[in-house]
Structures are given as structure tokens and as C-alpha cells.
Design a protein around this motif. Structure first.
Motif, PDB file in Angstrom:
ATOM      1  N   LYS A  39     -52.108  26.590 -15.001  1.00  0.00           N
ATOM      2  CA  LYS A  39     -52.216  25.478 -15.201  1.00  0.00           C
ATOM      3  C   LYS A  39     -53.078  24.396 -14.565  1.00  0.00           C
ATOM      4  O   LYS A  39     -53.354  24.806 -13.324  1.00  0.00           O
ATOM      5  CB  LYS A  39     -50.717  24.871 -15.005  1.00  0.00           C
ATOM      6  CG  LYS A  39     -49.508  25.419 -15.683  1.00  0.00           C
ATOM      7  CD  LYS A  39     -48.200  24.791 -15.355  1.00  0.00           C
ATOM      8  CE  LYS A  39     -47.187  25.942 -16.145  1.00  0.00           C
ATOM      9  NZ  LYS A  39     -45.772  25.240 -15.700  1.00  0.00           N
ATOM     10  N   ASN A  65     -48.520  13.208 -23.369  1.00  0.00           N
ATOM     11  CA  ASN A  65     -47.693  12.128 -23.885  1.00  0.00           C
ATOM     12  C   ASN A  65     -47.827  11.056 -22.880  1.00  0.00           C
ATOM     13  O   ASN A  65     -46.620  10.353 -22.871  1.00  0.00           O
ATOM     14  CB  ASN A  65     -46.321  12.708 -24.121  1.00  0.00           C
ATOM     15  CG  ASN A  65     -46.170  13.672 -25.015  1.00  0.00           C
ATOM     16  OD1 ASN A  65     -47.040  13.904 -26.022  1.00  0.00           O
ATOM     17  ND2 ASN A  65     -45.406  14.652 -24.772  1.00  0.00           N
ATOM     18  N   SER A 119     -34.958  14.940 -14.019  1.00  0.00           N
ATOM     19  CA  SER A 119     -35.720  15.497 -13.633  1.00  0.00           C
ATOM     20  C   SER A 119     -37.298  14.779 -12.971  1.00  0.00           C
ATOM     21  O   SER A 119     -38.017  14.832 -11.955  1.00  0.00           O
ATOM     22  CB  SER A 119     -36.247  16.574 -14.668  1.00  0.00           C
ATOM     23  OG  SER A 119     -36.883  15.836 -15.550  1.00  0.00           O
ATOM     24  N   HIS A 166     -45.149  18.933 -11.457  1.00  0.00           N
ATOM     25  CA  HIS A 166     -43.746  18.524 -11.699  1.00  0.00           C
ATOM     26  C   HIS A 166     -43.664  17.118 -12.578  1.00  0.00           C
ATOM     27  O   HIS A 166     -43.020  17.091 -13.278  1.00  0.00           O
ATOM     28  CB  HIS A 166     -42.874  18.493 -10.484  1.00  0.00           C
ATOM     29  CG  HIS A 166     -42.597  19.898  -9.782  1.00  0.00           C
ATOM     30  ND1 HIS A 166     -42.246  19.969  -8.627  1.00  0.00           N
ATOM     31  CD2 HIS A 166     -42.762  20.985 -10.438  1.00  0.00           C
ATOM     32  CE1 HIS A 166     -42.212  21.418  -8.251  1.00  0.00           C
ATOM     33  NE2 HIS A 166     -42.389  21.913  -9.289  1.00  0.00           N
ATOM     34  N   THR A 168     -46.242  15.747 -14.194  1.00  0.00           N
ATOM     35  CA  THR A 168     -46.847  15.966 -15.487  1.00  0.00           C
ATOM     36  C   THR A 168     -46.140  16.563 -16.516  1.00  0.00           C
ATOM     37  O   THR A 168     -46.045  16.021 -17.677  1.00  0.00           O
ATOM     38  CB  THR A 168     -48.184  16.603 -15.437  1.00  0.00           C
ATOM     39  OG1 THR A 168     -48.242  17.900 -15.199  1.00  0.00           O
ATOM     40  CG2 THR A 168     -49.191  15.678 -14.518  1.00  0.00           C
ATOM     41  N   GLN A 169     -45.398  17.313 -16.054  1.00  0.00           N
ATOM     42  CA  GLN A 169     -44.331  18.334 -16.965  1.00  0.00           C
ATOM     43  C   GLN A 169     -43.372  17.453 -17.251  1.00  0.00           C
ATOM     44  O   GLN A 169     -42.857  17.461 -18.685  1.00  0.00           O
ATOM     45  CB  GLN A 169     -43.917  19.362 -16.111  1.00  0.00           C
ATOM     46  CG  GLN A 169     -44.810  20.657 -15.799  1.00  0.00           C
ATOM     47  CD  GLN A 169     -44.409  21.584 -15.027  1.00  0.00           C
ATOM     48  OE1 GLN A 169     -43.270  21.750 -14.526  1.00  0.00           O
ATOM     49  NE2 GLN A 169     -45.205  22.644 -14.774  1.00  0.00           N
ATOM     50  N   ALA A 170     -42.640  16.623 -16.363  1.00  0.00           N
ATOM     51  CA  ALA A 170     -41.649  15.752 -16.963  1.00  0.00           C
ATOM     52  C   ALA A 170     -42.259  14.563 -17.903  1.00  0.00           C
ATOM     53  O   ALA A 170     -41.390  14.183 -19.094  1.00  0.00           O
ATOM     54  CB  ALA A 170     -41.078  14.969 -15.622  1.00  0.00           C
ATOM     55  N   ASP A 172     -44.798  15.039 -20.089  1.00  0.00           N
ATOM     56  CA  ASP A 172     -45.041  15.674 -21.254  1.00  0.00           C
ATOM     57  C   ASP A 172     -43.604  15.974 -21.828  1.00  0.00           C
ATOM     58  O   ASP A 172     -43.546  15.961 -23.245  1.00  0.00           O
ATOM     59  CB  ASP A 172     -45.657  16.865 -20.957  1.00  0.00           C
ATOM     60  CG  ASP A 172     -47.272  16.690 -20.898  1.00  0.00           C
ATOM     61  OD1 ASP A 172     -47.686  15.483 -21.594  1.00  0.00           O
ATOM     62  OD2 ASP A 172     -47.941  17.399 -20.345  1.00  0.00           O
ATOM     63  N   LYS A 173     -42.548  16.247 -21.256  1.00  0.00           N
ATOM     64  CA  LYS A 173     -41.462  16.755 -22.165  1.00  0.00           C
ATOM     65  C   LYS A 173     -40.396  15.443 -22.559  1.00  0.00           C
ATOM     66  O   LYS A 173     -39.862  15.610 -23.515  1.00  0.00           O
ATOM     67  CB  LYS A 173     -40.546  17.603 -21.044  1.00  0.00           C
ATOM     68  CG  LYS A 173     -39.438  18.067 -21.594  1.00  0.00           C
ATOM     69  CD  LYS A 173     -38.607  19.088 -20.585  1.00  0.00           C
ATOM     70  CE  LYS A 173     -37.342  19.805 -21.028  1.00  0.00           C
ATOM     71  NZ  LYS A 173     -36.739  20.512 -19.991  1.00  0.00           N
ATOM     72  N   PHE A 174     -40.664  14.500 -21.760  1.00  0.00           N
ATOM     73  CA  PHE A 174     -39.891  13.376 -22.106  1.00  0.00           C
ATOM     74  C   PHE A 174     -40.648  12.115 -22.576  1.00  0.00           C
ATOM     75  O   PHE A 174     -40.011  11.020 -22.477  1.00  0.00           O
ATOM     76  CB  PHE A 174     -38.752  12.951 -21.105  1.00  0.00           C
ATOM     77  CG  PHE A 174     -38.025  14.078 -20.625  1.00  0.00           C
ATOM     78  CD1 PHE A 174     -36.994  14.666 -21.348  1.00  0.00           C
ATOM     79  CD2 PHE A 174     -38.249  15.037 -19.417  1.00  0.00           C
ATOM     80  CE1 PHE A 174     -35.960  15.577 -21.023  1.00  0.00           C
ATOM     81  CE2 PHE A 174     -37.313  15.976 -19.302  1.00  0.00           C
ATOM     82  CZ  PHE A 174     -36.461  16.525 -19.942  1.00  0.00           C
ATOM     83  N   SER A 177     -43.706  11.939 -27.811  1.00  0.00           N
ATOM     84  CA  SER A 177     -45.160  11.977 -28.414  1.00  0.00           C
ATOM     85  C   SER A 177     -45.590  11.637 -29.540  1.00  0.00           C
ATOM     86  O   SER A 177     -46.603  11.244 -29.837  1.00  0.00           O
ATOM     87  CB  SER A 177     -45.240  13.530 -28.575  1.00  0.00           C
ATOM     88  OG  SER A 177     -44.178  14.169 -29.482  1.00  0.00           O
TER      89      SER A 177
END
Length: 428
Positions: A39, A65, A119, A166, A168-170, A172-174, A177
């Protein structure tokens, strides 16, 4: 006036270049690397102290996102703006977040929804509490955080980059998009960027114009009150759209803060210089010649050196200037004895050992209306005399004699502000 236009164009270009470089260094100046899972992340250390013992870490990563928002620590400035009703950030309902952090976003509802994700809030708290973050910044394709100054020994790249991922993942996930912002509305972040760019340009332009005025030989005689009033009006005009656009929004402290730090100084310099150049350069009237006699003259020796070393409350070493001024006789200041006088004072006073120079001043009786801060009515100042002083060189000082008459050409001024060119003063 043509030169003024050139100054404006050049300054705007420099300001834009500075802001582009600043944003490029923030977003593209990171060292792009990959973790053990492949990553991508960004990581950079910036020296925060003189010897590099403390650094500011910036760590982040790309997001798909993302949207424009900032999360920073609550400071006295943010609290003051909110207490005065000038700013209003979103309320999450989480007492810890609302009391300790300040939230800025183009779409506050979207950020609020993101902060409701456990998260993400956990990652935010960990970044501030564990990694000593000072702010978290996000754009449409990047997210990063900047730390407060920390010891270089405490920097562990894997820990900071892992925390950034952590976050960036949060997002992107929520981060929704399929989100579409209202295209008809100009985001406040873009308007805020424009104002911060404008404040930088004002400071650069004002500094350039002020330096130009500083090296000119003309002097406006009764300008202080006029300039102060003009500056107040110009600043009020400039601030009106800022208050109307950003008042009671989360962006107000940043935009108004950039005005106080950069724009206000630049606007004051620009206003003063514009008045100066218009009044003098556009004045075509013939000057009024005033005949004045030299009232007195004074020679002094000015010495300066660094004072003793001490430490401020923050622990930084500092030395204040230690100065001394000696009033001398004409004999001591004469060209024949100047070097001997300086050598004597250098032996007697440590402040004169590093820097010592003569100041030569001429004093003339001067119409009071040209020396007052405020332009009093003519009937109240007619015939009343004040004092006007001129700094000259050593050779001129020796040639001048008390009682000698001089001609002072005083120009009316295009704006009605009397001015004088020192090079036009001559003995009669």
C-alpha cells in the motif's frame, strides 16, 4: 502609475507561484513509499528546531472517496472566534471530540456522518493522542496529518505511516463514492484559498511598494492622519465580503487569521504607498518656497551590540540589542577627530566595540501645521512654529552654520497633502 501596474502583475505572479509551490511541497513533496502489503503512503520529516533535535512529521496516503475537510486541535484562536459568534464548527455529540478538536469542511454533514463511524473516530483519536498530530487534512484524492514538534528519536516511520493508512482506509470505506456536491455552489475551501492567496499577494506587493517609497527622497509632511483614516476605510471594505462569506462558518478563523497575519500588513503598506505615489507623482503644481534659518544642529554617537544571553519561557536562547547614544560636540564630530572619538568610546564602552556611527541632525523652525499628526485648521496654526529635523552627512553638517538661511520648496500635493523633496533644499 505604470510602474505600479507592473508591481501588481509581478506580485500576483510571485504569490501564485509561492502558493503552487507550497501546495506542491505539501502534497507531492512527500517520499512516496509502499508498506509490507504494497500500500502506498507518504512520509516526510521537517526540522522544527535549530539543531534538528525536534521534527514535524507529515504522513498520509491516497484516497478515492476523499472530500475537503480539516480536523485540528482546539486553540485559543478558535475558541475566541466561536465565543464571539464569528465561527461555528459542527457538533458531533461526542464531548471529547467537540471540546478538544475543531472541524472544517465544505460539506459538514458529510464529515459529521464520517465522524459517526467508530473506526474513523478511533483512528482520529489515535493520530492526535498517540502520534501527537496537530491537524488532519484531506482533499479529494489525498489525506495526511501533520504532527506537532516531536523528538527525532520518537519518530518510527512504520507507526506513522500505519496510522495514516488507517485514516485513508476509513475514508475510502465510508466516504460515499457516489457522492455528488452541488455544482452550482462554489465550495468555501476554494474561496478561502483565493483569500489566502490574495493576502500573500498583498504582503508581497505592499513590501515591494514600501521599499520603493523608503528609498525615495520625497517626504509627505502631513500624512499620518490621512493615511490612518484611508487604511481603516480600505480594510473595512476588504473585510466586509470576508464577514459576509465566512461569518459563522468553520472557515472564518483561517481566513480572518491569514488577514491578520499577512493581509492587514500588506494592505496597510499598499494603501500608504498608493497615497504617497499618487500625491507626489501626479502633482504638477509649482512649489511654494519657504525661507527658514538653521536653528541648531546636533551630533551624536550611536553604539549597539548584543546584550547578555538569556532564555525565554519556552526555553529558547535569546539576546536583546544593547544600545547607547552619546551627545557630542562639533569638535568631537569633526572629520579630523572622528576616528579618535570613536576609538576613545570603544575603549570606554563595550557597546561601541562592535558597531559605532555618527548621526548628524539639523533643526529648523517649521510651520506647526506641517508637523502635527492631525491636520488642524489653518486659522489655529497660522504663524505658529514647530521643529523640523533632517539627517545629513558629515561633510554637509560641517558646512552648515546656525542662523544660515535655507530655501524649502513645499509642493501642494495632488491629494492636498503637502510634500517636500529633500534634494531640492538649498542654502540661500
Amino acid at each position: 502609475m505604470h510602474n505600479g501596474l507592473i508591481y501588481v502583475v509581478l506580485t500576483l505572479g510571485i504569490a501564485i507561484a509561492i502558493n503552487i509551490f507550497r501546495n506542491w511541497s505539501l502534497l507531492s513533496g512527500f517520499d512516496t513509499q509502499k508498506d509490507s502489503e504494497g500500500k502506498g503512503y507518504f512520509f516526510r520529516q521537517t526540522r522544527a528546531s535549530r539543531y534538528g533535535l525536534t521534527v514535524i512529521v507529515s504522513a498520509g496516503g491516497p484516497v478515492k472517496n476523499g472530500f475537503v475537510f480539516s480536523i485540528c486541535r482546539q486553540t485559543g484562536w478558535y475558541r475566541l472566534c466561536k465565543s464571539l459568534g464569528l465561527a461555528q464548527d459542527l457538533r458531533t455529540g461526542d464531548r471529547l471530540l467537540d471540546e478538544h478538536y475543531y472541524f472544517i469542511a465544505d460539506d459538514e454533514q458529510r464529515l459529521k456522518a464520517l465522524l459517526e463511524v467508530t473506526s474513523f473516530t478511533a483512528a482520529v483519536r489515535e493520530a492526535f493522542e498517540k502520534n501527537n498530530a496537530n491537524s488532519i487534512e484531506c482533499t479529494r484524492d489525498k489525506l495526511w496529518f501533520n504532527t506537532q514538534p516531536i523528538s527525532r528519536e520518537d519518530v518510527v516511520e512504520e507507526m506513522f505511516s500505519g496510522q495514516a493508512l488507517h485514516l485513508t482506509q476509513a475514508v475510502d470505506k465510508f466516504g460515499a463514492s457516489d457522492y455528488q456536491q452541488n455544482s452550482a455552489a462554489v465550495p468555501l475551501s476554494r474561496i478561502a484559498y483565493f483569500y489566502r492567496l490574495a493576502h500573500t499577494a498583498l504582503l508581497l506587493l505592499g513590501g515591494a511598494l514600501a521599499l520603493t517609497v523608503w528609498f525615495r527622497s520625497e517626504e509627505i509632511l502631513t500624512m499620518k492622519a490621512f493615511a490612518a483614516g484611508s487604511m481603516s476605510v480600505v480594510m473595512l471594505i476588504w473585510l466586509t465580503p470576508i464577514f459576509l462569506t465566512f461569518g459563522r462558518t468553520s472557515w472564518f478563523p483561517r481566513v480572518f487569521g491569514s488577514f491578520l497575519v499577512l493581509g492587514m500588513i500588506g494592505l496597510a503598506f499598499v494603501t500608504y504607498s498608493a497615497i504617497y505615489m499618487i500625491d507626489i507623482d501626479m502633482d504638477q503644481a509649482s512649489p511654494e518656497i519657504k525661507s527658514l534659518q538653521l536653528e541648531s544642529k546636533e551630533c551624536s554617537l550611536y553604539c549597539i551590540t548584543n546584550g547578555p544571553l538569556y532564555h525565554t519561557l519556552s526555553g529558547r536562547p535569546r539576546r536583546d540589542a544593547d544600545t547607547m547614544t552619546y551627545q557630542l560636540t562639533d569638535t568631537q564630530c569633526s572629520a579630523k577627530l572622528a576616528e579618535k572619538t570613536i576609538s576613545i568610546y570603544r575603549r570606554e564602552d563595550y557597546r561601541c566595540q562592535h558597531s559605532a556611527h555618527f548621526n548628524y541632525t539639523l533643526f529648523f523652525p517649521w510651520p506647526l501645521k506641517y508637523t502635527l499628526f492631525f491636520p488642524w485648521p489653518d486659522e489655529m496654526t497660522e504663524g505658529v512654529m514647530g521643529t523640523y529635523k533632517i539627517q545629513v552627512g558629515a561633510s554637509v553638517y560641517e558646512q552648515m552654520h546656525v542662523g544660515q538661511s535655507f530655501a524649502f520648496p513645499v509642493h501642494k500635493g495632488y491629494l492636498g497633502l503637502p510634500w517636500m523633496r529633500k534634494s531640492e533644499i538649498h542654502a540661500q
